[in-house]
Scaffold this active site. Structure first.
Site, PDB file in Angstrom:
ATOM      1  N   LYS A 178       0.853  -1.194   0.000  1.00 28.61           N
ATOM      2  CA  LYS A 178       0.000   0.000   0.000  1.00 28.61           C
ATOM      3  C   LYS A 178       0.878   1.230   0.000  1.00 28.61           C
ATOM      4  O   LYS A 178       1.805   1.344   0.798  1.00 28.61           O
ATOM      5  CB  LYS A 178      -0.883   0.024   1.259  1.00 28.61           C
ATOM      6  CG  LYS A 178      -1.889   1.172   1.258  1.00 28.61           C
ATOM      7  CD  LYS A 178      -3.068   0.821   0.366  1.00 28.61           C
ATOM      8  CE  LYS A 178      -4.031   1.984   0.189  1.00 28.61           C
ATOM      9  NZ  LYS A 178      -3.530   2.974  -0.801  1.00 28.61           N
ATOM     10  N   LYS A 206       4.402   2.078   8.883  1.00 26.19           N
ATOM     11  CA  LYS A 206       3.216   2.891   9.198  1.00 26.19           C
ATOM     12  C   LYS A 206       1.972   2.018   9.309  1.00 26.19           C
ATOM     13  O   LYS A 206       1.185   2.150  10.257  1.00 26.19           O
ATOM     14  CB  LYS A 206       3.030   3.952   8.109  1.00 26.19           C
ATOM     15  CG  LYS A 206       1.935   4.960   8.394  1.00 26.19           C
ATOM     16  CD  LYS A 206       1.787   5.963   7.249  1.00 26.19           C
ATOM     17  CE  LYS A 206       3.039   6.738   7.001  1.00 26.19           C
ATOM     18  NZ  LYS A 206       2.854   7.794   5.982  1.00 26.19           N
ATOM     19  N   LYS A 263       5.383   2.024  -2.765  1.00 23.22           N
ATOM     20  CA  LYS A 263       5.420   3.433  -3.164  1.00 23.22           C
ATOM     21  C   LYS A 263       5.794   3.512  -4.623  1.00 23.22           C
ATOM     22  O   LYS A 263       6.495   2.636  -5.154  1.00 23.22           O
ATOM     23  CB  LYS A 263       6.443   4.207  -2.340  1.00 23.22           C
ATOM     24  CG  LYS A 263       6.109   5.687  -2.213  1.00 23.22           C
ATOM     25  CD  LYS A 263       4.945   5.897  -1.253  1.00 23.22           C
ATOM     26  CE  LYS A 263       4.657   7.365  -1.036  1.00 23.22           C
ATOM     27  NZ  LYS A 263       3.603   7.571  -0.018  1.00 23.22           N
ATOM     28  N   THR A 315      -5.630  12.628   6.648  1.00 23.27           N
ATOM     29  CA  THR A 315      -4.296  12.821   7.208  1.00 23.27           C
ATOM     30  C   THR A 315      -4.293  13.987   8.188  1.00 23.27           C
ATOM     31  O   THR A 315      -3.760  13.882   9.302  1.00 23.27           O
ATOM     32  CB  THR A 315      -3.257  13.049   6.098  1.00 23.27           C
ATOM     33  OG1 THR A 315      -3.324  11.968   5.155  1.00 23.27           O
ATOM     34  CG2 THR A 315      -1.856  13.122   6.670  1.00 23.27           C
ATOM     35  N   ASN A 373      -2.774  19.767   1.170  1.00 23.32           N
ATOM     36  CA  ASN A 373      -3.797  18.832   1.618  1.00 23.32           C
ATOM     37  C   ASN A 373      -3.577  18.350   3.040  1.00 23.32           C
ATOM     38  O   ASN A 373      -4.530  18.031   3.746  1.00 23.32           O
ATOM     39  CB  ASN A 373      -3.837  17.624   0.675  1.00 23.32           C
ATOM     40  CG  ASN A 373      -5.051  16.745   0.912  1.00 23.32           C
ATOM     41  OD1 ASN A 373      -6.170  17.250   1.006  1.00 23.32           O
ATOM     42  ND2 ASN A 373      -4.845  15.454   1.034  1.00 23.32           N
ATOM     43  N   SER A 409      -7.672   5.155   3.777  1.00 27.23           N
ATOM     44  CA  SER A 409      -7.504   4.406   2.525  1.00 27.23           C
ATOM     45  C   SER A 409      -7.873   2.941   2.735  1.00 27.23           C
ATOM     46  O   SER A 409      -8.504   2.312   1.876  1.00 27.23           O
ATOM     47  CB  SER A 409      -6.051   4.510   2.041  1.00 27.23           C
ATOM     48  OG  SER A 409      -5.826   5.719   1.370  1.00 27.23           O
TER      49      SER A 409
END
Length: 426
Positions: free
Chosen positions: A80, A104, A116, A200, A231, A359
């Protein structure tokens, strides 16, 4: 423990995010007395892909862009992680970000590994049609290694809901049916989750509130400085302002904005949206971004990019709590100074995990074909962030380490356990 990617710690480059991440990993692994065999597995990515992406530009000529996708670990579930577009993307950066995603996801205990992606490009100099062609060709190049059960991309720096919609559509065209669970961060109308855009920033609010409880800080007496107005920083500053905190500083790419009595954050951000700068805003004074980081405050929230707090400026940092909204805003070399100064660090792999948490909620909703109300999403996000903060704090107190080391130790412990229980297929 030998390391294939990092030289001797005394020689590593401070601004290399992968080397910083690995130095922290090595420290946590040593404190855990990690099995050397498991160490050798976890320190390396599972897969790295480099692709060359021919893209027709609007004038008819072709440019060939370089793209990456790194999948760090699959022990807990699919990889992810986001896809970023920037002219300075490097493989080392993507490696670091993929590994950070593994830790994380483990810190907040969701069933993902880390991944990523990135493309070396300047999206600000490209048209929408050029970006679409670039995105679709990149998706086609990595098609065989992504998917709802393999690797689930998301937005990151300079990518957004529209880019995710293009990725989803390209993947779906090849699959011959709609596969909305292949990415997260999509528009709500295409299967995105309510509350994802704010997730976030909202997660940062929750962990800052918990840290303030630890130090008996009241919101109205807590001065907060936010680096970044996008954001993460912009939404985080807005939510903190609404919660009664005194946001005294915020920055965009060119300037910082400062008011010791507190900024009107909604008005400042409205001015920024209209004028693309804080120049001319009457509710605060312009300062440099370097000066902003060094303001006297209770909470410093770097929410822009990597390597903002380094050995060059760490001695001048004056916060009581450092909450990392960005990935890797503090270099490993600066960590020792922060600890000596008594700064309480809420590390990135905990602090900014609100985005990947929601997510995960989006992916779950896609897979069951049933969507939640925003209040329910926010409630579950709060439960996750608060319990994760307290898990890390308890781990830190039990092992007598700082919060960053505790977060890495907890994450590595979880991933190592699942790796060992699954065994190594050979």
């Amino acid at each position: 423990m030998p390391n294939a990617f990092v030289d001797d710690a005394r020689n590593f480059k401070e601004d290399n995010p992968f080397e910083s991440m690995m130095s922290r990993f090595d420290n946590a692994a040593k404190l855990l007395d990690l099995d050397p065999n498991i160490y050798r597995i976890l320190r390396c990515p599972t897969r790295e892909m480099t692709v060359y992406i021919p893209t027709m530009m609007d004038d008819g000529h072709y440019e060939v862009f370089v793209g990456y996708r790194v999948q760090h670990n699959f022990a807990r579930g699919p990889a992810k992680g986001g896809i970023r577009y920037a002219p300075d993307v490097t493989l080392d950066e993507v490696r670091a970000l993929a590994a950070w995603m593994t830790w994380k996801c483990a810190v907040v205990n969701i069933p993902y590994g880390g991944g990523k992606g990135g493309i070396v490009c300047d999206p600000h100099k490209m048209s929408l049609t050029e970006l679409e062609r670039l995105t679709r060709r990149y998706t086609a190049e990595i098609l065989d290694i992504i998917g709802p059960e393999r690797d689930v991309p998301a937005p990151d720096m300079n990518t957004n809901e529209q880019v995710m919609a293009w990725v989803m559509d390209t993947y779906s065209m090849h699959a011959r049916h709609t596969v909305n669970a292949v990415v997260t961060g999509k528009p709500v109308e295409l299967g995105g989750s309510r509350g994802r855009r704010e997730a976030t920033g909202r997660g940062l609010l929750f962990v800052i509130q918990e840290a303030c409880k630890k130090f008996d800080l009241k919101p109205e007496e807590t001065r907060i400085v936010v680096q970044g107005a996008g954001n993460v920083g912009g939404i985080g500053a807005t939510l903190l302002h609404e919660a009664g905190f005194k946001v005294i500083g915020i920055s965009e790419i060119r300037h910082g904005l400062y008011n010791p009595n507190g900024l009107d954050i909604p008005a400042a951000l409205a001015h920024l949206r209209k004028h693309k700068t804080f120049e001319g805003f009457e509710g605060g004074e312009l300062i440099t971004n370097a000066e902003l980081l060094e303001l006297d405050c209770e909470v410093l929230l770097p929410a822009a990019t990597e390597n903002q707090i380094t050995t060059q400026n760490v001695e001048r940092i004056k916060c009581r709590i450092l909450c990392e909204g960005a990935n890797g805003p503090t270099t490993a070399a600066a960590d020792e100074v922060l600890e000596r100064k008594g700064v309480f660090v809420i590390p990135d792999i905990l602090a900014n995990a609100g985005g990947v948490t929601v997510s995960y909620f989006e992916w779950v909703q896609n897979r069951m074909g049933f969507f939640w109300k925003e209040d329910f999403v926010n409630e579950r996000l709060q439960d996750t962030m608060v319990s994760s903060f307290n898990d890390v704090l308890s781990y830190a107190e039990k092992h007598k380490v700082n919060m960053r080391t505790a977060a890495y130790m907890l994450a590595i412990d979880r991933v190592a356990y699942e790796t060992k229980m699954r065994g190594i297929y050979a």
